[in-house]
Each structure stands twice: as C-alpha cells, then as structure tokens.
Scaffold this motif. Structure first.
Motif, short mmCIF file in Angstrom:
data_model
loop_
_atom_site.label_atom_id
_atom_site.label_comp_id
_atom_site.label_asym_id
_atom_site.label_seq_id
_atom_site.Cartn_x
_atom_site.Cartn_y
_atom_site.Cartn_z
N HIS A 82 9.03 2.37 -27.19
CA HIS A 82 7.08 0.99 -27.57
C HIS A 82 8.40 0.70 -25.50
O HIS A 82 6.31 0.24 -25.64
CB HIS A 82 8.62 0.17 -27.84
N LEU A 83 8.60 0.40 -25.39
CA LEU A 83 8.69 -0.59 -23.45
C LEU A 83 7.41 0.37 -23.17
O LEU A 83 7.09 -0.44 -21.74
CB LEU A 83 10.35 -0.61 -23.67
N ALA A 89 5.36 -0.93 -17.64
CA ALA A 89 6.72 -1.04 -17.76
C ALA A 89 7.74 -0.21 -16.72
O ALA A 89 6.90 -0.19 -15.45
CB ALA A 89 6.52 0.26 -18.62
N PRO A 90 8.87 -0.36 -17.00
CA PRO A 90 9.74 0.39 -15.95
C PRO A 90 9.86 1.60 -16.32
O PRO A 90 9.30 1.70 -17.05
CB PRO A 90 10.83 -0.76 -16.72
N ASN A 128 12.49 -5.44 -19.82
CA ASN A 128 11.67 -5.40 -20.89
C ASN A 128 10.66 -5.96 -19.52
O ASN A 128 10.97 -7.47 -19.03
CB ASN A 128 11.59 -6.20 -21.85
N PRO A 129 9.44 -5.99 -19.17
CA PRO A 129 8.54 -6.65 -18.47
C PRO A 129 7.62 -8.36 -19.04
O PRO A 129 7.78 -9.14 -18.55
CB PRO A 129 7.63 -5.69 -18.22
N TYR A 475 8.58 -9.38 -29.51
CA TYR A 475 9.56 -8.79 -29.38
C TYR A 475 10.12 -10.06 -28.55
O TYR A 475 8.78 -11.62 -28.43
CB TYR A 475 9.73 -8.42 -27.28
N TYR A 476 10.89 -10.86 -28.79
CA TYR A 476 10.71 -12.41 -29.22
C TYR A 476 13.26 -12.91 -28.90
O TYR A 476 13.18 -11.92 -28.78
CB TYR A 476 11.33 -12.89 -31.10
N VAL A 477 12.60 -13.60 -28.38
CA VAL A 477 13.60 -15.02 -28.52
C VAL A 477 14.09 -15.61 -29.44
O VAL A 477 13.21 -16.32 -29.92
CB VAL A 477 14.12 -15.63 -26.74
#
Length: 821
Positions: A82-83, A89-90, A128-129, A475-477
């Motif tokens: 997914h990344l 994307a890295p 993750n960017p 994506y989450y904190v």
C-alpha cells in the motif's frame, strides 16, 4: 532480552541495509503484542467483528493464522504494497528484500521471526510520507471511574471533580528515533492573564488539547487538584471546574480564557479566528443549570456548544439543545463536526453520534446515525435486537480525514466508538457520510476488529483505543492502552511513546505541525458583538414538505406545520417530576401553526433561541408526520430545509417557484389553548369533564378521566430507558422515527371514541383539537418540571429556560401570543 536482540541483529544482517536493533521500550511493546496475538489466536478472536464490516480484513485474526508471526507477516506485506501507491512513496526495495530473505530462512523460531518482521514493519511505518512530522501534542488523563459519578458515564466525563489527578499537557519529540523525548509543556509556565494570573497549572487534570492551524499555539482545558483523595463531593466550584487556557508550544504566554462556576472544555480553533468550545453555561437561556433526564440523583450539568473570541471575550451560545454535546472539530470545508446526545421522545442510549453545523451555529444537521432501527414499533411484535447489536453506541472525538490524492471532500471521519455508560474509549471506526444511512452500519467501517462497548458487549469492555488523529483514511496516530502509536488499516501498530504516568492514558494526539486552514464561512447570525438593530428577522423555510423518505398515506393533504418548543430539564433527579406516561418525556409547549401551501412549501417567522421541532398536520388538523429531534435558530438566521425527512443523498428539485417563497413569511398562529406549556389539566381535562366524565360516572364505567386512567388509550413514545422491555423495541412506544399516518392521535386508541359513534359524543372542533393535539404531543400530563402541585391544580407554570414572557413565541418581530382559536 539480550538474546532476542542479538537474534534480530543476526537476521537483519541478511540485507545490506540492515537497521539497528530496536530500543528496550519497543522490544517490550513487541513482546506484549506477541502475547496478545497468542491469546487472540487461541480463541479470544472468536468474538471479533465480521469481516464484511471491516475497513480491511487484514486487521482481523484470520483462520489461516496459526502463530503471531503469521499475522504480522501478512500485515507487513499489505503495508509495503500500500505504501508504494502513495504520492511521494519511499523506496521500499530494501525492506521488501529483507522481508523476503527472512521468510526464506528455514527453522526460525516463531518469536524470532515475529520480532524481525516487526522491525521491518516499524521502519516502513516511520517511512510513510504521511508521517511528515517528528513531534506530537497530547495530554495524559482519565476519569476516576467506578460508577456514573466518577466519570464512567458519557455525561460526567468532562467535569473537573471526576478526574484522576496527575495528568498534563505534553509534546513528544524525535518520534522517529529510538529515544523519543517527552516534554511537559507547562513545566515552567506561569499564567500571565486571567483570574488565576501568577499561578502555575500543576497536579490537576488536563483535557482537550488543540493545536492552532499555524502550529504555534495550544488550547486546552485544565482543572485544579481541588481534593486530596478519590472521594469527591458532588459539587461545582470555580476551583474544581475545567477552564480553557492557551499557551505557546514552547510554554510561554500562558493565558486563562474562561472562568467562573462552569466546566468549559473541548476548545477548537475556527477558521474565522474564534474558538468553539463546550460549556455548562446557560447564560441568556435562564437561571441555574440544565440537567439530563436519566440520573436518579446528583445529576450532571448539561453542556452545549459555545463560541468566543480568541481572547476569551464575547461568549455566545452556538447551540440551544437540551442535552449534552461534545468534541467539536473543523471539517475540511470549514464546518463544525461534533457529537450530540439526541433523545427527543425516544431511547436515551440510541443517538450519540455525528452532527454538523456552521461555525456560527446555524443549521445543525445529523447526517449519520441519528435514527436507528427499528424505525417504528407501532405494528408487529418481532422487532429484532435493534441498534445495540449492530452499530456504535456513541462516537467520540470525531475528526475529518484530511484531503489527499483521490479524496478531496468532507465526508470521511475517524471516530472512537465508545459506550454511553463509560469513558470515551473503544474501537476505532471510519464514517462515510456520502453513503446513504440505513440506520445500521452502511456508513461505518471498523478500523479495529474489537466489539463495540455497550452495543455488542459490556459497556466497560473493549476500551483498548482512545482518540485517533487521521493522517489519511488508512493511517492514524492513536492512543492504544497506555501509549501513543502509529496504526494502519491493516492492523499494524507501532509504539511512539508510553505515558509518563502509567496510571493515566496518553490521548487526543495531534501532530505538531502547521496544517491547512479550512475556508472561512461568513457569519450569518447576529449574536454578541455581531448583534445589530438592522439585522434581518430570523425565518424558516421548507421547499416541499411532501418530500419525505417515508411515504405519506395515499391522498394526504398537508395544511399546517405545528411548531413545538421543548423545555430543558431544570430539576436534578429522575422523575422530578415524571412529565407523562413515557419514561423521561420532555415538557413542551405548542407555539402555534403556520400554513402549508398546496405545493408543500412553507415560510414563517422563526422562534429564536429555542429547542423546537415540527409536526405536519393534515386537513383533519392532526399530525401525519412528526420530528423526533430538535433544531433551533439564532438571531437573524435564515434556515431552509428541502423537505421533512427528505433524503440527504438526492439533489433537491430546484425547478418549481415555491409559493411560500413568493410572499412574506407567515406569522405563527397560536393553537387551541394559546401558546403556553402543555398541561393536561388545563388543555384536556376540562373537555373530558364536560363531555365524558358525567356519563362515565353515571354508568360507573372506566376510565374515570383522570390522567392515570387514560394511559392505555393514549399515544406516547419512550423518552428514555423503559423500566421494562427492550430499550428500542418496546411495542407501540419504541423506535426512532415517526411513520407517517401512525403517529399521535392517528396511533391512539382514544381517537375512535371522539365522535358520535361512541354513545353520541359531540365535541366542538376546538374541543376535539385540544385532545388530538395532546395525543400528537406525547400525551404528557405536565408542562414543566417545577411546581408539580400547582400544575395538577390547573395553574399556569412557566419554565425557567428559553422563554421570554414578553415574547413567548420568540420571533424577532415580536407579536403577542394572541387569542386561542
């Protein structure tokens, strides 16, 4: 520990881009995760959510998972895949190669394999960017718990005297390093302005941190440590209440913004420079506090949306609701999104979900979760289990998913699905309001697979997660147990830091960086400093009342719109007094009616500053459709509705020239009995005594026309938790919606006794309307919460809130209440 780290180092050496061994804190967390996964695989996951409701089934325990390493391997592969689809994307070739090498190595112990995969996962998540920051703002807090009065109830969570002390306002920096640093923002801060000037904020409780759009300033709420132990008096003082402060991110210029005998919390920066917040204040509404209807004693004060200038001045109400509201934040399009407790003539535990309004409080709407199944229990007997096994009980800390490639709207939100009888912790969900709401789970996807507290399992279970900050929809904190973590849709979770005080929870995280400010929506109300004598009078318009998602009975002709005001509860304990047959029914007043044009359009002068709802009356003068919620208008507001429960997911027909829009707004015409609190002993009992009681006494036939004797003939809907039966599915009195043609008088057994067919009964039009209006309005006995004895004696008792005796109707072009019909 050292042997495990050495084993991981050996495995990492398989790739030329090998990483350093993880820190001891990370290793300890991985070990804890391994143990939890073992228990889930061993059987605890049997009760996880169904895959069809998950945002991604990878976050579940699958039948193919035999060991914890199986779980993290497939999740790591999903993450890496997914990344690569993200903008900027890295380069992930090295990580993919290392993962392939580890998988190919034979004979690895499962735990060694698990730790090696977790190292790769961690590097990927930090690369993750979207993790384009290296510091996070958060607070550490929790309630005392143990019972409703210790904060284990949604209505008592945000009072200073229900908090566990010792929390604080923190920034964790260097989150991508092995040794993140946690700083106490307030360690050296001294209040420079406000009631407590010169004091420090130490040892108390902190909630609701909010970072300014430019990333330089923090809002938060603080309560002093007013008590030495956990045994607290149930009282509200300036010393034990939450007050709102602001401070620079470096701890300088600490300013107190609010003061007084109120709990002020949940501050939120608005794009127009003002601050929205939640408060127990009732300034301008009446005298004293407003209470909920459900507490047997020591009821908590209710709290509502307010707004103030950035310096704490010009405090005005954004909401005139009658039960609690929480957690305002700003959507991508500049609206306020918040949680509202909404139980007007329906179950008290069924609707604590997402609402929106404009930044000036205009046009409150519930696009999600406010009406749940079953809609009605008027017919049939098997209504199913209802909402409490099918969707979140409450939704806390709702945050708009930021705009990104492929998503540029304001319909996606992340929330914590917590309990009603508990604290704001629970599974995380993704809400999509662009999907049509089916009253169940159509708009909700589970991010985490644990069950919903109170709706699916016990209210005190499944509190693993707290508030989440969405980096995207994937994506989450998050707060997870006693730490802050990065979480993704696949179930990968990586530690950022643990709480400094492990007896509390680090929660309400926000990346410490500037963020795009949503657009400024012009203010279109005239309150506080914006008030002006030449402001327009508030109005309400409906384009087409026939536009409804539930069909009207064939041949229905709409003639009037009835406007009903609901009064906030002014007494503290449950059933003090009991207003009517229904549990926790609200006292109310019919303000009057306005005409409905032949094309269904309506335009009228609006009652300002009142919790109001509407009923559509047919050509018989009876309610054919009713609203089981409330709205309100502000000074100068011009509120327009498309229809009455129209579909929110279809564009309105704008082609007609609506008749009501081509004339001045109608004045409100008071109904029978005049505009006064609805009291059975003033409105209905005189008619029954004149036309019914003599015959019933002569024949010694029941009922005797007392209020108690008429219960089986009346129509009423539960206003809270019934004393018996299921909360939502109690026959005849449950549900969440009013089905057209089955509400009020049309659904009451008494109706068939109101004409000549019943022993020649003859009622005048006004007498009949008094009875049918009472049936339409939940068949209550009392019109207010004060002076119960006087009301039963037929005296007029006015409520303490939201009524101006000089302008009872509340319109901005004042008109006398007028004579009854």
């Amino acid at each position: 520990m050292s042997k495990t780290i050495a084993a991981i180092s050996s495995l990492l050496a398989l790739a030329t881009c090998a990483a350093a061994a993880p820190s001891a804190a990370v290793m300890k967390d991985w070990q804890d995760q391994y143990s939890r996964l073992e228990k889930l695989i061993a059987g605890e996951a049997r009760n996880q959510a169904p895959a069809s409701q998950m945002l991604d089934a990878q976050a579940m325990i699958l039948e193919t998972d035999r060991t914890p390493a199986d779980v993290v391997l497939r999740r790591a592969e999903a993450l890496l895949k997914h990344l690569k689809t993200l903008p900027n994307a890295p380069g992930l070739g090295g990580l993919e190669g290392r993962l392939a090498a580890i998988k190919a190595r034979p004979g690895l112990a499962d735990k060694d394999l698990f730790f090696a995969v977790k190292q790769i996962t961690r590097e990927a998540m930090l690369a993750n960017p979207l993790v384009d920051f290296d510091a996070i703002l958060y607070c550490e807090r929790k309630n005392l718990g143990k019972d409703n009065w210790g904060g284990d109830h949604m209505a008592t969570v945000y009072f200073g005297h229900t908090q566990a002390y010792g929390g604080g306002l923190y920034i964790v920096r260097n989150i991508k390093s092995d040794n993140p640093e946690i700083a106490n923002v307030l360690a050296d801060s001294v209040i420079t302005s406000g009631r407590w000037t010169g004091q420090r904020l130490t040892g108390g409780a902190v909630v609701s941190p909010e970072l300014s759009f430019d990333g330089r300033e923090i809002l938060f709420a603080y309560a002093k440590p007013a008590y030495s132990g956990e045994k607290r008096p149930w009282e509200y003082t300036e010393e034990n209440s939450f007050h709102i402060f602001k401070v620079n991110v470096d701890g300088s210029r600490l300013v107190q913004l609010t003061e007084g005998n109120y709990n002020d919390f949940d501050p939120c920066y608005l794009p127009n420079g003002r601050i929205a917040f939640v408060s127990t204040r009732t300034t301008g509404r009446g005298t004293g506090p407003i209470y909920p209807r459900c507490f047997p004693d020591r009821a908590p004060r209710q709290h509502f949306l307010h707004s103030m200038k950035a310096d704490g001045s010009d405090i005005i109400p954004l909401s005139y609701h009658e039960t609690d509201e929480w957690n305002p934040s700003v959507t991508n399009d500049g609206m306020i999104v918040y949680t509202r407790w909404d139980y007007v003539d329906r179950n008290s535990n069924a609707a604590q979900h997402l609402w929106t309004c404009y930044p000036d409080g205009r046009d409150p709407r519930g696009p999600h979760g406010n009406y749940v199944h079953p809609f009605s229990t008027m017919e049939g007997g098997d209504f199913g289990p209802g909402v409490f096994t099918t969707r979140p009980c409450c939704e806390w800390h709702i945050r708009s998913v930021p705009k990104a490639a492929g998503y540029t709207g304001s319909s996606l939100f992340v929330a914590c699905a917590g309990p009603h009888h508990g604290q704001p912790f629970g599974p995380l969900v993704l809400i999509d309001t662009s999907v049509e709401d089916d009253g169940l789970m159509s708009q909700v996807k589970r991010i985490t697979p644990n069950r919903f507290p109170e709706s699916e399992i016990d209210s005190k279970q499944s509190w693993d997660y707290g508030a989440a900050w969405p980096l995207s929809g994937d994506y989450y904190v998050v707060n997870y147990l006693d730490g802050l973590y990065l979480l993704d849709r696949f179930g990968n979770v990586e530690l950022i830091c643990k709480a400094r005080n492990l007896s509390l929870r680090p929660t309400e995280p926000m990346p410490l960086k500037a963020r795009t400010m949503p657009p400024v929506i012009p203010t279109q109300t005239f309150q506080g400093e914006n008030a002006t004598p030449d402001a327009p009078a508030a109005t309400i318009r409906v384009l087409n009342a026939y536009d409804s998602d539930l069909p009207f009975p064939k041949g229905t002709k709409l003639k009037e719109l009835r406007i009903i005001q609901y009064f906030p509860k002014s007494t503290e304990a449950l059933f003090t007094p009991k207003i009517g047959y229904a549990e926790q029914s609200l006292a109310r007043m019919v303000l009057g009616t306005v005409p409905v044009e032949a094309d269904g359009s309506i335009s009228f002068e609006a009652p300002v500053g009142k919790a109001i709802s509407f009923q559509l009356l047919d050509d018989h003068g009876m309610a054919i459709q009713a609203m089981r919620s409330v709205t309100y208008v502000h000074p100068g507001e011009q509120l327009t509705c498309v229809g009455c429960h129209e579909s929110k997911w279809q564009a309105p027909d704008r082609s007609p020239r609506y008749a009501a829009m081509r004339r001045p707004p109608s004045p409100i015409t008071p109904d029978v009995g005049g505009a006064e609190p609805m009291n059975f002993h003033r409105l209905v009992k005189p008619v029954l005594d004149a036309k019914c009681t003599p015959c019933h006494q002569k024949e010694k036939a029941p009922p005797d026309m007392s209020y108690a004797s008429l219960q089986q003939y009346a129509f009423y809907l539960v206003g809270g938790k019934p004393t018996s039966g299921h909360w939502l599915t109690i026959p005849r009195h449950g549900g969440s919606r009013s089905v057209p043609g089955k509400h009020g008088a049309y659904g009451a057994p008494l109706l068939k006794y109101l004409d000549k067919s019943h022993h020649g009964t003859e009622l005048t039009a006004a007498e009949r309307r008094r009875i049918t209006m009472w049936l339409d309005c939940n068949s209550n006995e009392l019109g207010d919460y004060e002076n119960e004895k006087a009301q039963r004696e037929g005296q007029l008792v006015w409520p303490l809130f939201d009524v101006n005796r000089d302008n009872v109707l509340g319109v901005e072009t004042p008109r006398p209440a007028g004579a009854a019909r």
